[in-house]
Write an enzyme that holds these catalytic residues in place. Structure first.
Site, short mmCIF file in Angstrom:
data_model
loop_
_atom_site.label_atom_id
_atom_site.label_comp_id
_atom_site.label_asym_id
_atom_site.label_seq_id
_atom_site.Cartn_x
_atom_site.Cartn_y
_atom_site.Cartn_z
N HIS A 109 83.23 51.45 15.44
CA HIS A 109 82.33 51.92 16.52
C HIS A 109 82.86 51.54 17.90
CE1 HIS A 109 79.07 51.63 13.18
NE2 HIS A 109 79.93 52.62 12.99
N ASP B 101 81.67 58.04 11.79
CA ASP B 101 80.37 57.53 12.20
C ASP B 101 80.14 58.04 13.62
OD1 ASP B 101 80.07 56.15 9.85
OD2 ASP B 101 79.87 54.17 10.78
N ASP C 158 81.13 51.41 20.66
CA ASP C 158 80.13 50.96 21.64
C ASP C 158 80.01 49.45 21.83
OD1 ASP C 158 78.97 50.74 19.16
OD2 ASP C 158 77.15 51.86 19.63
N CYS D 249 73.35 50.60 19.49
CA CYS D 249 73.36 50.97 18.06
C CYS D 249 71.97 51.35 17.57
CB CYS D 249 73.83 49.79 17.21
SG CYS D 249 75.37 49.03 17.70
N ARG E 130 90.01 44.01 23.45
CA ARG E 130 90.32 45.31 22.84
C ARG E 130 90.60 46.31 23.95
NH1 ARG E 130 84.64 45.54 19.37
NH2 ARG E 130 84.87 43.53 18.33
N ASP F 204 74.70 55.37 14.56
CA ASP F 204 75.81 55.60 13.64
C ASP F 204 75.68 56.94 12.92
OD1 ASP F 204 76.14 52.98 14.35
OD2 ASP F 204 75.87 52.15 12.35
N SER G 158 78.25 42.50 12.68
CA SER G 158 78.88 42.85 13.95
C SER G 158 79.47 41.62 14.63
CB SER G 158 77.87 43.52 14.88
OG SER G 158 77.32 44.65 14.25
N SER G 159 80.27 41.86 15.65
CA SER G 159 80.92 40.77 16.37
C SER G 159 80.05 40.29 17.53
CB SER G 159 82.26 41.25 16.91
OG SER G 159 82.04 42.08 18.05
N1 ABU Z 1 78.32 48.76 15.83
C1 ABU Z 1 79.12 48.11 16.80
C2 ABU Z 1 79.80 46.89 16.21
C3 ABU Z 1 81.05 46.58 16.89
C4 ABU Z 1 81.50 45.16 16.74
O1 ABU Z 1 81.19 44.50 15.73
O2 ABU Z 1 82.15 44.65 17.65
#
Ligand code: ABU
Length: 377
Positions: free
Chosen positions: A245, A196, A247, A351, A264, A108, A298-299
């Site tokens: 982000h 970021d 990634d 990350c 997405r 980041d 994060s997800s």
């Molecule tokens: N740093 C990536 C987090 C992305 C997400 O939460 O999907």
């Protein structure tokens, strides 16, 4: 004797030297204009802040250290940051917040473009000093590599002018959040340059930058002026209610192949540059988990947040069975590495790392430009 230490133009050429973060002293930061978003209303993290439980820090560090071991055994040199005591307030003429956060996710903070590393202009107040953890490393690279360009994006002030007032109204539905993403209506304003580093996907001469909660248009304009010989693209993923982000959304595995989060998807009109240049965009596999680990921002899509070691080799989180299988089908040699205990500290395998050196030079992977490219900044 000239020593070349820093060189990386993309996320897929052979990795030779990398920074891996550390979880020591990590804190859950107090709410602030840029972050309150990421804590769901019904989460136990709501309103919680302060040092993370020590046993979770220890578990995360065990997995980070194991990642270092795996990389070292494969001949990749690894450097580590020097964590600060993150449980200190950040006080500037423009704001005050109760604590800092972590240096677990260097991706980041640091953006490597060729022989340059840029310290990003991050929008979270709690991350204002995070780059200091990496300063001893960057200072050493500067001393040892005469070609290393050490840069810092203009330091943002992060005053109240940098954020939309009351953007995070708790009554906003998920649908409304999606409308906002589609409309490119994010919490940050265009008062100053904000980004970021993890919002920037590097593909040689082209930088694809996600416009979302952590990166604004002014940052893209800054990149355009800074790199007049490169092509800067603004991409946006309307299916993401919390676009932070790129990634865990859009991840290149090798020249010509990208996995895209199926929740997405890159909109049709933004795909043209990839299609015209023969790139394949495939839906990433479903995550193996239905929930992120406790106290994680994060997800579940950290499942696709992998670290590519070269065009044929990738490290994937060990419990992500569907992603492991898909990588195999896509012709990659897969190295499973357990990493879920580290997720809460700032994300997944991509990350938690930042490129220092990958073999290769700045290539043009998108030579066909004879069309109207809506992503072009
Ligand atoms: N740093 C990536 C987090 C992305 C997400 O939460 O999907």
């Amino acid at each position: 004797m000239m020593t070349k230490i820093v060189n990386s133009w993309n996320d897929f050429d052979p990795l030779k030297h990398v920074i891996v973060g550390r979880a020591d002293h990590s804190c859950i930061p107090p709410e602030e204009p840029a972050t309150s978003e990421k804590v769901p209303i019904d989460s136990t993290m709501r309103g919680m802040w302060g040092p993370r439980p020590l046993e979770t820090v220890e578990k995360a560090n065990i997995q980070l250290d194991n990642l270092v071991k795996v990389l070292t055994e494969r001949g990749v040199k690894v450097d580590r940051p020097e964590p600060l005591q993150w449980n200190q307030p950040v006080i500037t003429p423009d704001f005050r917040t109760g604590s800092m956060m972590t240096c677990m996710p260097p991706r980041d903070t640091l953006l490597t473009i060729g022989s340059e590393i840029i310290e990003a202009a991050m929008s979270f107040r709690c991350r204002f000093w995070e780059y200091l953890a990496f300063r001893p490393l960057l200072s050493r690279y500067f001393n040892e590599d005469p070609e290393f360009l050490w840069s810092q994006a203009p330091r943002p002030r992060l005053s109240d002018k940098s954020y939309k007032h009351n953007y995070y109204d708790e009554r906003i539905s998920l649908e409304e959040r999606l409308v906002r993403t589609a409309n490119k209506d994010f919490v940050t304003t265009e008062e100053e340059i904000l980004f970021d580093a993890a919002d920037v996907m590097r593909v040689g001469k082209d930088l694809f930058i996600q416009h979302g909660l952590t990166t604004n248009r002014k940052a893209m304009e800054w990149f355009k002026r800074k790199y007049p010989d490169m092509r800067i693209h603004a991409v946006n993923f309307p299916g993401d209610p919390y676009p932070i982000h790129i990634d865990a959304t859009f991840v290149p595995l090798r020249p010509g192949l990208i996995i895209n989060n199926p929740h997405r998807r890159l909109p049709k009109e933004q795909r043209v540059i990839f299609e015209k240049n023969g790139w394949e965009i495939v839906d990433a596999a479903q995550p193996a988990h239905t929930e992120p680990p406790p106290l994680c921002y994060s997800s579940v899509w950290l499942s696709m947040n992998c670290l590519v070691l070269d065009h044929k080799t990738v490290i994937v989180e060990a419990s992500e069975v569907h992603q492991l299988e898909q990588m195999d089908k896509l012709g990659m040699n897969v190295i499973p590495v357990a990493f879920r205990d580290a997720y809460a500290f700032g994300g997944g395998l991509h990350c938690a790392t930042a490129d220092v050196y990958r073999e290769g030079t700045c290539q043009d992977y998108f030579p066909k430009q004879d069309f109207d490219d809506v992503t072009r900044v």
